[in-house]
Each structure stands twice: as C-alpha cells, then as structure tokens.
Design an enzyme around this catalytic site. Sequence first.
Site, PDB file in Angstrom:
ATOM      1  NE  ARG A 191      -4.286  -1.438   0.097  1.00  0.00           N
ATOM      2  CZ  ARG A 191      -4.406  -2.506  -0.675  1.00  0.00           C
ATOM      3  NH1 ARG A 191      -3.427  -2.837  -1.507  1.00  0.00           N
ATOM      4  NH2 ARG A 191      -5.506  -3.238  -0.664  1.00  0.00           N
TER       5      ARG A 191
ATOM      6  CD  GLU B 206      -3.145   3.229  -5.121  1.00  0.00           C
ATOM      7  OE1 GLU B 206      -4.203   2.613  -5.347  1.00  0.00           O
ATOM      8  OE2 GLU B 206      -2.113   2.676  -4.716  1.00  0.00           O
TER       9      GLU B 206
ATOM     10  CG  HIS C  90      -3.381  -0.675  -6.661  1.00  0.00           C
ATOM     11  ND1 HIS C  90      -3.786  -0.121  -5.469  1.00  0.00           N
ATOM     12  CD2 HIS C  90      -3.351  -2.013  -6.428  1.00  0.00           C
ATOM     13  CE1 HIS C  90      -3.984  -1.061  -4.569  1.00  0.00           C
ATOM     14  NE2 HIS C  90      -3.729  -2.230  -5.134  1.00  0.00           N
TER      15      HIS C  90
HETATM   16  P1  NDP Z   1      -0.638 -11.581   4.386  1.00  0.00           P
HETATM   17  O1  NDP Z   1      -1.458 -11.254   5.564  1.00  0.00           O
HETATM   18  O2  NDP Z   1      -0.442 -13.011   4.009  1.00  0.00           O
HETATM   19  O3  NDP Z   1       0.803 -10.946   4.511  1.00  0.00           O
HETATM   20  C1  NDP Z   1       1.020  -9.713   5.141  1.00  0.00           C
HETATM   21  C2  NDP Z   1       2.335  -9.802   5.835  1.00  0.00           C
HETATM   22  O4  NDP Z   1       2.596  -8.513   6.388  1.00  0.00           O
HETATM   23  C3  NDP Z   1       2.354 -10.808   6.980  1.00  0.00           C
HETATM   24  O5  NDP Z   1       3.280 -11.814   6.699  1.00  0.00           O
HETATM   25  C4  NDP Z   1       2.796  -9.974   8.164  1.00  0.00           C
HETATM   26  O6  NDP Z   1       3.831 -10.631   8.866  1.00  0.00           O
HETATM   27  C5  NDP Z   1       3.376  -8.753   7.522  1.00  0.00           C
HETATM   28  N1  NDP Z   1       3.432  -7.644   8.453  1.00  0.00           N
HETATM   29  C6  NDP Z   1       2.476  -7.169   9.275  1.00  0.00           C
HETATM   30  N2  NDP Z   1       2.964  -6.194  10.035  1.00  0.00           N
HETATM   31  C7  NDP Z   1       4.264  -6.069   9.686  1.00  0.00           C
HETATM   32  C8  NDP Z   1       5.304  -5.235  10.101  1.00  0.00           C
HETATM   33  N3  NDP Z   1       5.116  -4.350  11.092  1.00  0.00           N
HETATM   34  N4  NDP Z   1       6.511  -5.356   9.519  1.00  0.00           N
HETATM   35  C9  NDP Z   1       6.711  -6.253   8.538  1.00  0.00           C
HETATM   36  N5  NDP Z   1       5.758  -7.086   8.113  1.00  0.00           N
HETATM   37  C10 NDP Z   1       4.553  -6.981   8.671  1.00  0.00           C
HETATM   38  O7  NDP Z   1      -1.281 -10.768   3.164  1.00  0.00           O
HETATM   39  P2  NDP Z   1      -1.009 -10.946   1.602  1.00  0.00           P
HETATM   40  O8  NDP Z   1       0.384 -11.377   1.385  1.00  0.00           O
HETATM   41  O9  NDP Z   1      -2.090 -11.729   1.006  1.00  0.00           O
HETATM   42  O10 NDP Z   1      -1.182  -9.426   1.130  1.00  0.00           O
HETATM   43  C11 NDP Z   1      -0.313  -8.443   1.618  1.00  0.00           C
HETATM   44  C12 NDP Z   1      -0.740  -7.057   1.184  1.00  0.00           C
HETATM   45  O11 NDP Z   1      -0.476  -6.860  -0.177  1.00  0.00           O
HETATM   46  C13 NDP Z   1      -2.230  -6.757   1.307  1.00  0.00           C
HETATM   47  O12 NDP Z   1      -2.540  -6.382   2.633  1.00  0.00           O
HETATM   48  C14 NDP Z   1      -2.416  -5.639   0.333  1.00  0.00           C
HETATM   49  O13 NDP Z   1      -2.237  -4.413   0.998  1.00  0.00           O
HETATM   50  C15 NDP Z   1      -1.301  -5.821  -0.662  1.00  0.00           C
HETATM   51  N6  NDP Z   1      -1.780  -6.212  -1.988  1.00  0.00           N
HETATM   52  C16 NDP Z   1      -1.474  -5.424  -3.060  1.00  0.00           C
HETATM   53  C17 NDP Z   1      -1.837  -5.790  -4.327  1.00  0.00           C
HETATM   54  C18 NDP Z   1      -1.515  -4.932  -5.488  1.00  0.00           C
HETATM   55  O14 NDP Z   1      -2.288  -4.906  -6.441  1.00  0.00           O
HETATM   56  N7  NDP Z   1      -0.409  -4.221  -5.480  1.00  0.00           N
HETATM   57  C19 NDP Z   1      -2.588  -7.031  -4.597  1.00  0.00           C
HETATM   58  C20 NDP Z   1      -2.852  -7.789  -3.394  1.00  0.00           C
HETATM   59  C21 NDP Z   1      -2.441  -7.380  -2.160  1.00  0.00           C
HETATM   60  P3  NDP Z   1       3.700 -10.874  10.451  1.00  0.00           P
HETATM   61  O15 NDP Z   1       2.585 -11.874  10.598  1.00  0.00           O
HETATM   62  O16 NDP Z   1       5.012 -11.358  10.876  1.00  0.00           O
HETATM   63  O17 NDP Z   1       3.370  -9.573  11.034  1.00  0.00           O
HETATM   64  C1  DGY Z   2      -5.841  -6.083  -2.861  1.00  0.00           C
HETATM   65  O1  DGY Z   2      -6.582  -7.046  -3.145  1.00  0.00           O
HETATM   66  O2  DGY Z   2      -5.678  -5.686  -1.705  1.00  0.00           O
HETATM   67  C2  DGY Z   2      -5.084  -5.437  -3.974  1.00  0.00           C
HETATM   68  O3  DGY Z   2      -4.515  -4.254  -3.637  1.00  0.00           O
HETATM   69  C3  DGY Z   2      -5.826  -5.373  -5.255  1.00  0.00           C
HETATM   70  O4  DGY Z   2      -6.086  -6.640  -5.716  1.00  0.00           O
END
Ligand code: NDP
Ligand code: DGY
Length: 329
Positions: free
Chosen positions: A246, A275, A294
Amino acid sequence: GMQAVGKLMKVFITRRVPPEGMKILSAAGACEVSQWDSDEPVPRTELLKGVQGAHGLLCLLSDKIDAEVLDAAGPNLKVISTMSVGFDHMALDEIKKRGIRVGYTPDVLTDATAELTVALLLATARRLPEGVEEVKNGGWSSWTPLWLCGYGLSGSTVGVIGLGRIGMAIAQRLMPFGVKRLLYSGRTAKAHAAEVNGEFVPLDTLVSESDFIVVSCSLTPETQGLCDKAFFSKMKNTAVFVNSSRGAVVNQEDLYQALTSGQIAAAGLDVTTPEPLPTDHPLLTLKNCVVLPHIGSATYSTRGIMSALAARNLLGGLQGTDMPSELTF
Ligand code: NDP
Ligand code: DGY
C-alpha cells in the site's frame, strides 16, 4: 434461505465488477441488488445513499468503509464483502462493534500479484521504461558499454518486508534468478521461510544489507510510513526499492529525496498515495522511479475469480452460513 421475514435481502455493490460474481448473485436468487454501475468509484454521497437499509455490501479497496457508512447502512447490515485481500480501507473496530461479518479475497490473487511485483522489480532494476523511451525518442545512438546499465539479481541479497502469502510467492519466484541471500522481516518468524532459505532479521539489518527491498506487508498503524528518511538513509546507494503493498507504507517526500540525492538507485511502485497519483507529482519526473497504477492482481482470470469469491462471501454472510474467506478480526 435468502429471505428476511418474507422480504428480499438488499445488497449494494459499489462498482461494476466482473460478470463471474454477478452471475453467482443472480443464480442464488432472492437478493435484490442495487449497484453503482460504473467503472469509476462511487461518489461518497451515492455510497451513503446506496447502503441505506442494505443487508450486504460488496465493496472495493477504493471505498472507505467507516462509521459514517455503517450508520448510513443502519442495523440491517450483516456482511461486508470486499473484492480485495487488503482491508485497510475498512474501520474494523467500528465493524466489529456492530457485529458485522467481513469477507475478503486472499490466496486467489497471490500468484498474479507476485508475478507483477517481479516484473516491476526487473523493469526498475534493468531500466526498461527508460530503455523503451530512448528507442522511441532517438536517444539510442549505438551499443554503449555503460549506457542504461542497471542491477541484476544473480548473487544478490533480497529483503522482503512482510513474508506473508504474496511476499512468499515473490521470494519463490526470485530465488531461481540466483539470489544468494533472502532476508525477511515482520512481527514473527515464519516456518514457510525455510522453503526459500529465508533468514528472519531485524528490519535495520534487512535495510542495510539488501540489494533489493520488496515491501509486501499489510498496511497497519505499525507499517504506515515505515519507509521514511531514516529507512532510505540505511539502504545501499546501489539498492532498488519496490513496493506492491500500500502506498502509505512509504513516505513519498522522503523517497523522492532518496532518489534524487543518489541515496538509493531506483524505486518501483505499484501503489501510491493518493491513487491515482497526480500527473504532476514530483516522483513522475524521475527516470529512476517506475510507477504503475495498482495493477498487481490485474489478470482477467484473477479478477474474475476475485469477483466470484467476493460474491460467495457476500452470500454466506447474508445466509448466516460459512463464508469461503471470512476475515477474523
Ligand atoms: P498476508 O497477511 O499473508 O501478509 C502480510 C504480511 O505482512 C504478513 O506476513 C505480516 O507478517 C506482515 N506484516 C504485518 N505487520 C508487519 C510489520 N510491522 N513489519 C513487517 N511485516 C509486517 O497478506 P497478503 O500477502 O495476502 O497481502 C499483503 C498485502 O499486499 C495486502 O494487505 C495488500 O495491501 C497488498 N496487496 C497489493 C496488491 C496490489 O495490487 N499491489 C494485490 C494484493 C495485495 P507478520 O505476521 O510477521 O506480522
Ligand atoms: C488487494 O486485493 O488488496 C489489492 O490491492 C488489489 O487486488
């Protein structure tokens, strides 16, 4: 069934969404759908009107779901289904207070988003947009030893901030490029990190030792503004920064300074604040900054599946049964 004391359950959908989800909703019958039938975000006033009396709300990440929206919806609202994995656009404390269930779309977009992030990393590190531009504008004079040189993954150290579903999928795709060390940071060490020889390290270590930094954590109060002046000042001058989580995880003024002062080599962003990023934004004047609109999850197939999952989550919430992907909070 789908009946609320003999009446149809009301659903508001905040955007035109892929047909897969719409088909599921109509096949289920008995829910009365109203929709902001446009490819543009619903204006706030229309959102506040549209949700009135709704039992279910299907929204996108561009809709801010706060107390005002929940109050406008009123006591009927049982379920909010967002067609996204990110849920930072929703006031979960307010939602919880009202006993509303939440559906989201994890897993189904992981591969598409990881693939796009790798593409962005390579495009940024190997200066693809600059190269394409030079071919078109006549800047290509001849094969020149140091022209348009960048940085390669072979033998490098990659740091992943947030080794969750997407972070892990990014790591799995990067390792075959010959990455030497895979560092990651977060709140807790992950068992699945072993699959990519991931080393759980303090953030400072990750920042100072990585040649490529990939941000794939969720946006939380803790990660908001995480990548700031202090962060960039610890990075190698030759390092490449990539964010597909984000926009608000990054302090964009500090990033701009780091990119113009030579503090870091380049940045690739799939997400920004706001955005869309205004076309006159300073970051867009920089050759060493690649900004995408995005599009992490933007494959036809993935968006169709996200829409279907969002519809099924909505139906589960309306019926008071299991939701395929319910957010626990
Ligand atoms: P997950 O919940 O699987 O992964 C998020 C990770 O963030 C967790 O492993 C967590 O680790 C970590 N996290 C939380 N707090 C912290 C911190 N303080 N420092 C470092 N790491 C941290 O979610 P997804 O992988 O499915 O998705 C991640 C994000 O990607 C979504 O929340 C969304 O914002 C973004 N996204 C963007 C897209 C795009 O189009 N660009 C598409 C899809 C998603 P821990 O448990 O150790 O805290
Ligand atoms: C999400 O799902 O959070 C992405 O940013 C868009 O797919």
